[in-house]
Design a protein around this motif. Structure first.
Motif, mmCIF file in Angstrom:
data_model
loop_
_atom_site.group_PDB
_atom_site.id
_atom_site.type_symbol
_atom_site.label_atom_id
_atom_site.label_comp_id
_atom_site.label_asym_id
_atom_site.label_seq_id
_atom_site.Cartn_x
_atom_site.Cartn_y
_atom_site.Cartn_z
ATOM 1 N N ILE A 27 0.802 -1.121 0.153
ATOM 2 C CA ILE A 27 -0.015 -0.105 -0.241
ATOM 3 C C ILE A 27 0.908 1.100 -0.044
ATOM 4 C CG2 ILE A 27 -0.477 0.075 2.599
ATOM 5 C CD1 ILE A 27 -3.022 1.182 -0.081
ATOM 6 N N ASN A 28 2.129 1.198 0.575
ATOM 7 C CA ASN A 28 2.882 2.581 0.597
ATOM 8 C C ASN A 28 3.293 2.853 -0.740
ATOM 9 O OD1 ASN A 28 2.557 2.875 3.441
ATOM 10 N ND2 ASN A 28 4.123 1.131 3.711
ATOM 11 N N ILE A 29 3.667 1.729 -1.536
ATOM 12 C CA ILE A 29 4.123 1.808 -3.141
ATOM 13 C C ILE A 29 2.699 2.838 -3.543
ATOM 14 C CG2 ILE A 29 4.704 1.075 -5.215
ATOM 15 C CD1 ILE A 29 6.309 -0.766 -3.592
ATOM 16 N N ALA A 30 1.568 2.230 -3.563
ATOM 17 C CA ALA A 30 0.414 2.638 -4.149
ATOM 18 C C ALA A 30 0.224 4.395 -3.853
ATOM 19 C CB ALA A 30 -0.652 2.038 -3.673
ATOM 20 N N ARG A 31 0.151 4.366 -2.475
ATOM 21 C CA ARG A 31 0.131 5.743 -1.886
ATOM 22 C C ARG A 31 1.374 6.655 -2.573
ATOM 23 N NH1 ARG A 31 -0.621 3.469 3.983
ATOM 24 N NH2 ARG A 31 -2.760 3.470 4.029
ATOM 25 N N GLN A 32 2.563 6.339 -2.704
ATOM 26 C CA GLN A 32 3.529 7.296 -3.427
ATOM 27 C C GLN A 32 3.236 7.498 -4.580
ATOM 28 O OE1 GLN A 32 7.148 5.018 -3.114
ATOM 29 N NE2 GLN A 32 7.425 5.353 -1.003
ATOM 30 N N THR A 33 2.725 6.566 -5.507
ATOM 31 C CA THR A 33 2.174 6.945 -6.898
ATOM 32 C C THR A 33 0.914 7.947 -6.799
ATOM 33 O OG1 THR A 33 2.958 4.654 -7.586
ATOM 34 C CG2 THR A 33 1.228 5.763 -9.149
ATOM 35 N N ALA A 34 0.056 7.552 -5.975
ATOM 36 C CA ALA A 34 -1.141 8.539 -5.620
ATOM 37 C C ALA A 34 -0.745 9.716 -5.411
ATOM 38 C CB ALA A 34 -2.105 7.812 -4.870
ATOM 39 N N GLN A 84 -1.676 13.197 -7.800
ATOM 40 C CA GLN A 84 -2.215 14.272 -7.150
ATOM 41 C C GLN A 84 -1.491 15.633 -7.166
ATOM 42 O OE1 GLN A 84 -2.975 13.230 -2.941
ATOM 43 N NE2 GLN A 84 -4.479 11.710 -3.389
ATOM 44 N N GLN A 85 -0.030 15.499 -7.155
ATOM 45 C CA GLN A 85 1.000 16.549 -7.278
ATOM 46 C C GLN A 85 0.568 17.243 -8.706
ATOM 47 O OE1 GLN A 85 4.673 15.319 -6.213
ATOM 48 N NE2 GLN A 85 4.283 15.204 -4.241
ATOM 49 N N LEU A 86 -0.019 16.330 -9.779
ATOM 50 C CA LEU A 86 -0.119 16.966 -11.279
ATOM 51 C C LEU A 86 -1.702 17.764 -11.197
ATOM 52 C CD1 LEU A 86 1.164 13.728 -13.020
ATOM 53 C CD2 LEU A 86 2.192 16.067 -12.796
ATOM 54 N N GLY A 87 -2.309 17.443 -10.012
ATOM 55 C CA GLY A 87 -3.413 18.022 -10.025
ATOM 56 C C GLY A 87 -4.777 17.278 -10.394
ATOM 57 N N ARG A 88 -4.489 15.902 -10.234
ATOM 58 C CA ARG A 88 -5.320 15.088 -10.869
ATOM 59 C C ARG A 88 -5.911 14.322 -9.488
ATOM 60 N NH1 ARG A 88 -6.185 17.693 -14.679
ATOM 61 N NH2 ARG A 88 -4.457 17.400 -16.518
ATOM 62 N N ARG A 89 -7.074 13.513 -9.601
ATOM 63 C CA ARG A 89 -7.625 12.802 -8.525
ATOM 64 C C ARG A 89 -6.912 11.537 -8.760
ATOM 65 N NH1 ARG A 89 -13.643 11.517 -8.453
ATOM 66 N NH2 ARG A 89 -12.899 10.461 -6.483
ATOM 67 N N SER A 90 -6.773 10.783 -7.412
ATOM 68 C CA SER A 90 -6.080 9.609 -7.351
ATOM 69 C C SER A 90 -6.498 8.978 -6.170
ATOM 70 C CB SER A 90 -4.507 9.726 -7.428
ATOM 71 O OG SER A 90 -4.115 10.311 -6.394
ATOM 72 N N LEU A 91 -6.343 7.468 -6.132
ATOM 73 C CA LEU A 91 -6.774 6.791 -4.945
ATOM 74 C C LEU A 91 -5.760 5.562 -4.944
ATOM 75 C CD1 LEU A 91 -8.841 5.671 -2.946
ATOM 76 C CD2 LEU A 91 -9.859 4.528 -4.795
ATOM 77 N N ALA A 92 -5.121 5.538 -3.901
ATOM 78 C CA ALA A 92 -4.371 4.235 -3.295
ATOM 79 C C ALA A 92 -4.977 2.938 -2.988
ATOM 80 C CB ALA A 92 -3.159 4.763 -2.492
ATOM 81 N N LEU A 93 -5.084 1.812 -3.516
ATOM 82 C CA LEU A 93 -5.534 0.737 -2.859
ATOM 83 C C LEU A 93 -4.380 -0.582 -2.717
ATOM 84 C CD1 LEU A 93 -8.940 0.954 -5.013
ATOM 85 C CD2 LEU A 93 -8.475 1.512 -2.615
ATOM 86 N N GLU A 94 -4.657 -1.431 -1.859
ATOM 87 C CA GLU A 94 -4.053 -2.588 -1.709
ATOM 88 C C GLU A 94 -4.605 -3.602 -2.295
ATOM 89 O OE1 GLU A 94 -1.710 -4.989 2.040
ATOM 90 O OE2 GLU A 94 -3.399 -3.636 2.396
#
Length: 104
Positions: free
Chosen positions: A17-24, A28-38
């Motif tokens: 999940i930590n890798i997913a969170r880093q990607t999300a 988000q830094q690009l101004g897009r919606r994102s979601l991290a899931l395991e």
């Protein structure tokens, strides 16, 4: 990241999940919606849960990029036979249940 740069919402799903969170966070830094899931792509229940959560929180899935697997360095760090079993279990079969769950 190219899809996010093009305006897509992104669900980052990973066994870690930590890798997913880093990607999300990068999305988000690009101004897009994102979601991290395991998700564990070897577990159909985990896959179905991931797809359900993604659709509930982000809307319908229009584009899916399935790249389940891991690098050879990780394989060398573990016992060879156990690593090979996981390698041959995840890569050929990991994408199929994800795609099937999206269709259902």
């Amino acid at each position: 990241m190219s899809l996010a740069e093009a305006g897509a919402k992104v669900v980052a799903a990973d066994l870690d999940i930590n890798i997913a969170r880093q990607t999300a966070e990068k999305v988000q830094q690009l101004g897009r919606r994102s979601l991290a899931l395991e998700v564990d792509v070897t577990d159909p229940d985990s896959i179905n849960k991931m797809v359900q959560q993604a659709e509930e929180q982000m809307g319908p899935i229009n584009i899916a990029v399935n790249n389940a697997g891991f690098g050879m360095c990780a394989l060398l760090q573990k016992k060879l036979m156990a690593g090979l079993w996981v390698l041959f279990s995840i890569i050929p079969t990991g994408s199929t249940p994800v795609m099937s769950a999206q269709i259902a």
